[in-house]
Design a protein around this motif. Structure first.
Motif, PDB file in Angstrom:
ATOM      1  N   MET A   1      -3.244  -0.585   1.478  1.00  0.00           N
ATOM      2  CA  MET A   1      -3.448   0.595   1.988  1.00  0.00           C
ATOM      3  C   MET A   1      -3.603   1.937   1.230  1.00  0.00           C
ATOM      4  O   MET A   1      -2.953   1.920   0.251  1.00  0.00           O
ATOM      5  N   VAL A   2      -4.556   2.574   1.498  1.00  0.00           N
ATOM      6  CA  VAL A   2      -5.175   3.655   0.881  1.00  0.00           C
ATOM      7  C   VAL A   2      -4.882   4.888   1.481  1.00  0.00           C
ATOM      8  O   VAL A   2      -5.390   4.898   2.915  1.00  0.00           O
ATOM      9  N   LEU A   3      -4.144   5.894   0.860  1.00  0.00           N
ATOM     10  CA  LEU A   3      -4.226   7.117   1.459  1.00  0.00           C
ATOM     11  C   LEU A   3      -5.006   8.194   0.723  1.00  0.00           C
ATOM     12  O   LEU A   3      -5.026   8.252  -0.588  1.00  0.00           O
ATOM     13  N   THR A   4      -5.763   9.090   1.252  1.00  0.00           N
ATOM     14  CA  THR A   4      -6.507  10.108   0.681  1.00  0.00           C
ATOM     15  C   THR A   4      -6.157  11.460   1.224  1.00  0.00           C
ATOM     16  O   THR A   4      -5.859  11.568   2.463  1.00  0.00           O
ATOM     17  N   GLY A   5      -5.915  12.561   0.426  1.00  0.00           N
ATOM     18  CA  GLY A   5      -5.437  13.970   0.786  1.00  0.00           C
ATOM     19  C   GLY A   5      -5.503  14.714  -0.292  1.00  0.00           C
ATOM     20  O   GLY A   5      -5.687  14.531  -1.498  1.00  0.00           O
ATOM     21  N   ILE A 102       7.386   8.443  -1.339  1.00  0.00           N
ATOM     22  CA  ILE A 102       7.715   9.197  -2.573  1.00  0.00           C
ATOM     23  C   ILE A 102       7.668   8.512  -3.816  1.00  0.00           C
ATOM     24  O   ILE A 102       8.463   7.566  -3.961  1.00  0.00           O
ATOM     25  N   LEU A 103       6.623   9.209  -4.580  1.00  0.00           N
ATOM     26  CA  LEU A 103       6.271   8.265  -5.987  1.00  0.00           C
ATOM     27  C   LEU A 103       6.703   8.933  -6.967  1.00  0.00           C
ATOM     28  O   LEU A 103       6.394  10.297  -7.267  1.00  0.00           O
ATOM     29  N   ALA A 104       7.709   8.868  -7.951  1.00  0.00           N
ATOM     30  CA  ALA A 104       8.036   9.241  -8.983  1.00  0.00           C
ATOM     31  C   ALA A 104       7.003   9.051 -10.214  1.00  0.00           C
ATOM     32  O   ALA A 104       6.958   8.082 -10.615  1.00  0.00           O
ATOM     33  N   LEU A 105       6.107   9.913 -10.576  1.00  0.00           N
ATOM     34  CA  LEU A 105       5.167   9.993 -11.388  1.00  0.00           C
ATOM     35  C   LEU A 105       5.154  11.299 -12.105  1.00  0.00           C
ATOM     36  O   LEU A 105       4.599  12.189 -11.960  1.00  0.00           O
ATOM     37  N   GLU A 123      -0.853  -0.138  -2.042  1.00  0.00           N
ATOM     38  CA  GLU A 123      -0.751  -1.822  -2.048  1.00  0.00           C
ATOM     39  C   GLU A 123      -0.778  -2.274  -3.757  1.00  0.00           C
ATOM     40  O   GLU A 123      -0.277  -3.213  -4.216  1.00  0.00           O
ATOM     41  N   ARG A 124      -1.646  -1.469  -4.370  1.00  0.00           N
ATOM     42  CA  ARG A 124      -1.813  -1.757  -5.876  1.00  0.00           C
ATOM     43  C   ARG A 124      -1.172  -1.030  -6.747  1.00  0.00           C
ATOM     44  O   ARG A 124      -1.032  -1.226  -7.872  1.00  0.00           O
ATOM     45  N   GLY A 125      -0.655   0.246  -6.478  1.00  0.00           N
ATOM     46  CA  GLY A 125       0.214   0.865  -7.025  1.00  0.00           C
ATOM     47  C   GLY A 125      -0.687   1.720  -8.204  1.00  0.00           C
ATOM     48  O   GLY A 125      -0.434   1.819  -9.218  1.00  0.00           O
ATOM     49  N   SER A 126      -1.682   2.640  -7.367  1.00  0.00           N
ATOM     50  CA  SER A 126      -2.363   3.482  -8.320  1.00  0.00           C
ATOM     51  C   SER A 126      -2.695   4.801  -7.543  1.00  0.00           C
ATOM     52  O   SER A 126      -2.890   5.066  -6.384  1.00  0.00           O
ATOM     53  N   LEU A 127      -2.535   5.896  -8.557  1.00  0.00           N
ATOM     54  CA  LEU A 127      -2.932   7.132  -7.937  1.00  0.00           C
ATOM     55  C   LEU A 127      -4.066   7.685  -8.857  1.00  0.00           C
ATOM     56  O   LEU A 127      -4.112   7.700 -10.029  1.00  0.00           O
ATOM     57  N   THR A 128      -5.161   8.186  -7.996  1.00  0.00           N
ATOM     58  CA  THR A 128      -6.427   8.670  -8.782  1.00  0.00           C
ATOM     59  C   THR A 128      -6.822   9.807  -8.239  1.00  0.00           C
ATOM     60  O   THR A 128      -6.653  10.358  -7.051  1.00  0.00           O
ATOM     61  N   THR A 132      -9.005  10.380 -13.548  1.00  0.00           N
ATOM     62  CA  THR A 132      -7.630   9.801 -13.995  1.00  0.00           C
ATOM     63  C   THR A 132      -6.822   9.113 -12.977  1.00  0.00           C
ATOM     64  O   THR A 132      -6.939   9.404 -12.001  1.00  0.00           O
ATOM     65  N   THR A 133      -6.263   7.971 -13.650  1.00  0.00           N
ATOM     66  CA  THR A 133      -5.723   7.072 -12.872  1.00  0.00           C
ATOM     67  C   THR A 133      -4.264   6.759 -13.296  1.00  0.00           C
ATOM     68  O   THR A 133      -4.117   6.621 -14.559  1.00  0.00           O
ATOM     69  N   TRP A 134      -3.199   7.135 -12.458  1.00  0.00           N
ATOM     70  CA  TRP A 134      -1.659   6.834 -12.848  1.00  0.00           C
ATOM     71  C   TRP A 134      -1.345   5.565 -12.157  1.00  0.00           C
ATOM     72  O   TRP A 134      -1.667   5.354 -10.943  1.00  0.00           O
ATOM     73  N   PHE A 135      -0.534   4.575 -12.810  1.00  0.00           N
ATOM     74  CA  PHE A 135      -0.057   3.379 -12.125  1.00  0.00           C
ATOM     75  C   PHE A 135       1.360   3.512 -12.046  1.00  0.00           C
ATOM     76  O   PHE A 135       2.020   4.105 -12.593  1.00  0.00           O
ATOM     77  N   TYR A 136       1.923   3.014 -10.928  1.00  0.00           N
ATOM     78  CA  TYR A 136       3.169   2.565 -10.828  1.00  0.00           C
ATOM     79  C   TYR A 136       3.500   1.228 -10.036  1.00  0.00           C
ATOM     80  O   TYR A 136       2.438   0.699  -9.386  1.00  0.00           O
ATOM     81  N   THR A 137       4.639   1.075  -9.756  1.00  0.00           N
ATOM     82  CA  THR A 137       5.045  -0.265  -9.029  1.00  0.00           C
ATOM     83  C   THR A 137       4.506  -0.033  -7.496  1.00  0.00           C
ATOM     84  O   THR A 137       4.925   0.921  -7.028  1.00  0.00           O
ATOM     85  N   PRO A 138       3.802  -1.235  -7.089  1.00  0.00           N
ATOM     86  CA  PRO A 138       3.298  -0.966  -5.760  1.00  0.00           C
ATOM     87  C   PRO A 138       4.567  -0.929  -4.699  1.00  0.00           C
ATOM     88  O   PRO A 138       5.809  -1.538  -5.011  1.00  0.00           O
ATOM     89  N   LEU A 139       4.309  -0.367  -3.656  1.00  0.00           N
ATOM     90  CA  LEU A 139       5.433  -0.269  -2.766  1.00  0.00           C
ATOM     91  C   LEU A 139       5.890  -1.623  -1.994  1.00  0.00           C
ATOM     92  O   LEU A 139       4.891  -2.710  -2.035  1.00  0.00           O
ATOM     93  N   GLU A 140       7.296  -1.840  -1.657  1.00  0.00           N
ATOM     94  CA  GLU A 140       7.534  -2.962  -0.925  1.00  0.00           C
ATOM     95  C   GLU A 140       6.856  -3.122   0.367  1.00  0.00           C
ATOM     96  O   GLU A 140       6.322  -2.150   0.915  1.00  0.00           O
TER      97      GLU A 140
END
Length: 167
Positions: A1-5, A102-105, A123-128, A132-140
């Motif tokens: 699932m991808v969100l953009t904003g 809520i993502l702690a980055l 689902e993949r755990g990325s913020l772009t 620049t891309t930051w990675f995090y643990t994908p959501l459950e």
């Protein structure tokens, strides 16, 4: 699932009483929650928020009295997600139940600036943002399902309002 904003930024730590005044939270009225959300931090912020925007908090999302209503207020304004330096476990739990990721980055929360277009791949755990891309643990899975339900209900509400079926 991808969100953009687009990003909407606040500096420093954020407490539930700064998100929504407890007297207003007691009303439970989503329109009132939206109108007064984050007024203690930036009274003009909600005027800039467009449905699907991402709140960026340069500090910690803290727990305290009213953190459940604070999550609801953020959603009432139109925020689809929150990026922060850190998040209290109680806030993260409530937010995941209500479908507000809520993502702690920490690095992203200090580098992102106002009105930047971001892409969250939950689902993949990325913020772009830009290049620049930051990675995090994908959501459950349960959180992803809650986010999907919330996004679907938001779209349905928009169609009802746009088509005039509210009567």
């Amino acid at each position: 699932m991808v969100l953009t904003g687009y990003t909407r930024c606040v500096q420093g730590d954020l407490w539930p009483h700064q998100i929504i005044d407890q007297a207003i939270a007691a009303s439970g009225d989503p329109a009132l929650l939206a109108a007064h959300c984050l007024a203690a931090v930036d009274p003009a912020l909600t005027e800039r928020v467009v449905e699907g925007d991402v709140l960026v908090v340069a500090g910690t999302m803290n727990a305290g009295p009213g953190h459940e209503m604070a999550v609801i207020a953020l959603q009432s304004v139109g925020f689809a997600a929150v990026i922060c330096a850190a998040v209290a476990p109680e806030v993260a739990t409530i937010a995941s139940i209500y479908g507000l990721p809520i993502l702690a980055l920490p690095e992203a929360s200090t580098l992102l600036t106002e009105a930047r277009l971001v892409r969250l791949d939950l689902e993949r755990g990325s913020l772009t943002c830009a290049d620049t891309t930051w990675f995090y643990t994908p959501l459950e899975r349960a959180t992803l399902d809650a986010v999907r339900r919330t996004q679907l209900l938001t779209r349905m509400r928009r169609v009802v309002e746009d088509e005039g079926y509210a009567e």
